[in-house]
Design a protein around this motif. Structure first.
Motif, short mmCIF file in Angstrom:
data_model
loop_
_atom_site.label_atom_id
_atom_site.label_comp_id
_atom_site.label_asym_id
_atom_site.label_seq_id
_atom_site.Cartn_x
_atom_site.Cartn_y
_atom_site.Cartn_z
N UNK A 88 -6.52 -3.12 10.43
CA UNK A 88 -7.56 -3.74 9.61
C UNK A 88 -6.93 -4.55 8.48
N UNK A 89 -5.91 -3.99 7.84
CA UNK A 89 -5.25 -4.69 6.74
C UNK A 89 -4.60 -5.97 7.22
N UNK A 90 -3.98 -5.93 8.40
CA UNK A 90 -3.36 -7.13 8.95
C UNK A 90 -4.44 -8.16 9.30
N UNK A 91 -5.56 -7.71 9.85
CA UNK A 91 -6.66 -8.64 10.16
C UNK A 91 -7.23 -9.24 8.88
N UNK A 92 -7.35 -8.43 7.85
CA UNK A 92 -7.87 -8.93 6.57
C UNK A 92 -6.92 -9.95 5.97
N UNK A 93 -5.63 -9.71 6.07
CA UNK A 93 -4.68 -10.68 5.53
C UNK A 93 -4.78 -12.00 6.31
N UNK A 94 -5.01 -11.91 7.62
CA UNK A 94 -5.16 -13.12 8.43
C UNK A 94 -6.37 -13.93 8.00
N UNK A 95 -7.38 -13.27 7.48
CA UNK A 95 -8.58 -13.98 7.03
C UNK A 95 -8.28 -14.89 5.84
N UNK A 96 -7.24 -14.56 5.08
CA UNK A 96 -6.89 -15.33 3.90
C UNK A 96 -5.72 -16.28 4.12
N UNK A 97 -5.10 -16.18 5.28
CA UNK A 97 -3.94 -17.02 5.57
C UNK A 97 -4.14 -17.69 6.92
N UNK A 98 -4.51 -18.96 6.90
CA UNK A 98 -4.83 -19.67 8.14
C UNK A 98 -3.77 -19.55 9.23
N UNK A 99 -2.50 -19.52 8.86
CA UNK A 99 -1.45 -19.42 9.86
C UNK A 99 -1.55 -18.10 10.64
N UNK A 100 -2.09 -17.07 10.01
CA UNK A 100 -2.21 -15.78 10.67
C UNK A 100 -3.53 -15.61 11.41
N UNK A 101 -4.48 -16.49 11.15
CA UNK A 101 -5.78 -16.35 11.82
C UNK A 101 -5.78 -16.99 13.21
N UNK A 102 -4.78 -17.82 13.49
CA UNK A 102 -4.71 -18.51 14.77
C UNK A 102 -4.81 -17.60 15.99
N UNK A 103 -4.05 -16.51 16.05
CA UNK A 103 -4.15 -15.65 17.22
C UNK A 103 -5.55 -15.03 17.40
N UNK A 104 -6.19 -14.67 16.31
CA UNK A 104 -7.55 -14.12 16.42
C UNK A 104 -8.49 -15.17 16.97
N UNK A 105 -8.45 -16.36 16.39
CA UNK A 105 -9.33 -17.45 16.83
C UNK A 105 -9.02 -17.83 18.27
N UNK A 106 -7.75 -17.96 18.59
CA UNK A 106 -7.35 -18.36 19.93
C UNK A 106 -7.80 -17.40 21.01
N UNK A 107 -7.80 -16.12 20.71
CA UNK A 107 -8.17 -15.12 21.71
C UNK A 107 -9.66 -14.77 21.69
N UNK A 108 -10.28 -14.76 20.52
CA UNK A 108 -11.64 -14.21 20.44
C UNK A 108 -12.75 -15.24 20.34
#
Length: 169
Positions: A88-108
């Motif tokens: 959850x913490x890693x997912x939350x950090x991805x919400x604030x850092x576009x470079x980390x949100x890519x995998x979530x967006x790409x897959x989901x």
């Protein structure tokens, strides 16, 4: 083996991960030269894990699944209650850092994509089911105000009702 403890969460360091993995920091840095590279790999792994679990819950191949079936698969994985606080913490950090949100967006993103021609009520029901699943996942992962055990079955039934196939295709 869990390389990220619930206590570390978003405070993941190369030192801590190397220690947990039983390797040296330089050995870890050979594969992940920066904390951002490590976080991106963790996010990619987590997003793949979620998508693989959702694929396993579908009764048909993804390209044959209705929007309702896709949302229901997500909800079943989300209310499965196996997300960790560290994920959850890693997912939350991805919400604030576009470079980390890519995998979530790409897959989901394809799982949550609703055809524009769905009736507004159907779109609202499916969106509400997804948001309810998001909330359950958050509550289970963080341990903050999770539903009472005696209420779980009723909550799951409500989400299932929101995604009932009938007119939700």
């Amino acid at each position: 083996m869990t390389l990220i403890s619930a206590e570390e969460g978003a405070n993941i360091t190369l030192d801590a991960v190397a220690r947990q993995a039983g390797m040296t920091k330089p050995g870890l840095m050979y594969h992940f030269p920066t904390r951002d590279a490590l976080l991106l790999a963790i996010v990619e792994h987590a997003a793949r894990r979620v998508e693989d679990a959702m694929l396993a819950t579908l009764a048909v191949p993804f390209d044959q699944a209705t929007p309702a079936a896709r949302i229901r698969a997500y909800a079943r994985v989300a209310y499965g209650g196996d997300a960790s606080r560290a994920e959850y913490a890693v997912a939350a950090e991805a919400a604030y850092r576009p470079a980390l949100s890519g995998p979530w967006v790409g897959r989901l993103a394809k799982w949550f994509d609703l055809p524009p021609d769905l009736p507004p009520t159907t779109r609202a029901r499916l969106t509400l089911a997804r948001l309810a699943a998001d909330g359950l996942w958050s509550a289970f992962a963080t341990g903050l105000f999770p539903p009472e055990p005696q209420d779980r079955d009723a909550l799951v039934a409500l989400i299932e009702d929101l995604t009932a196939e009938g007119d939700v295709s």
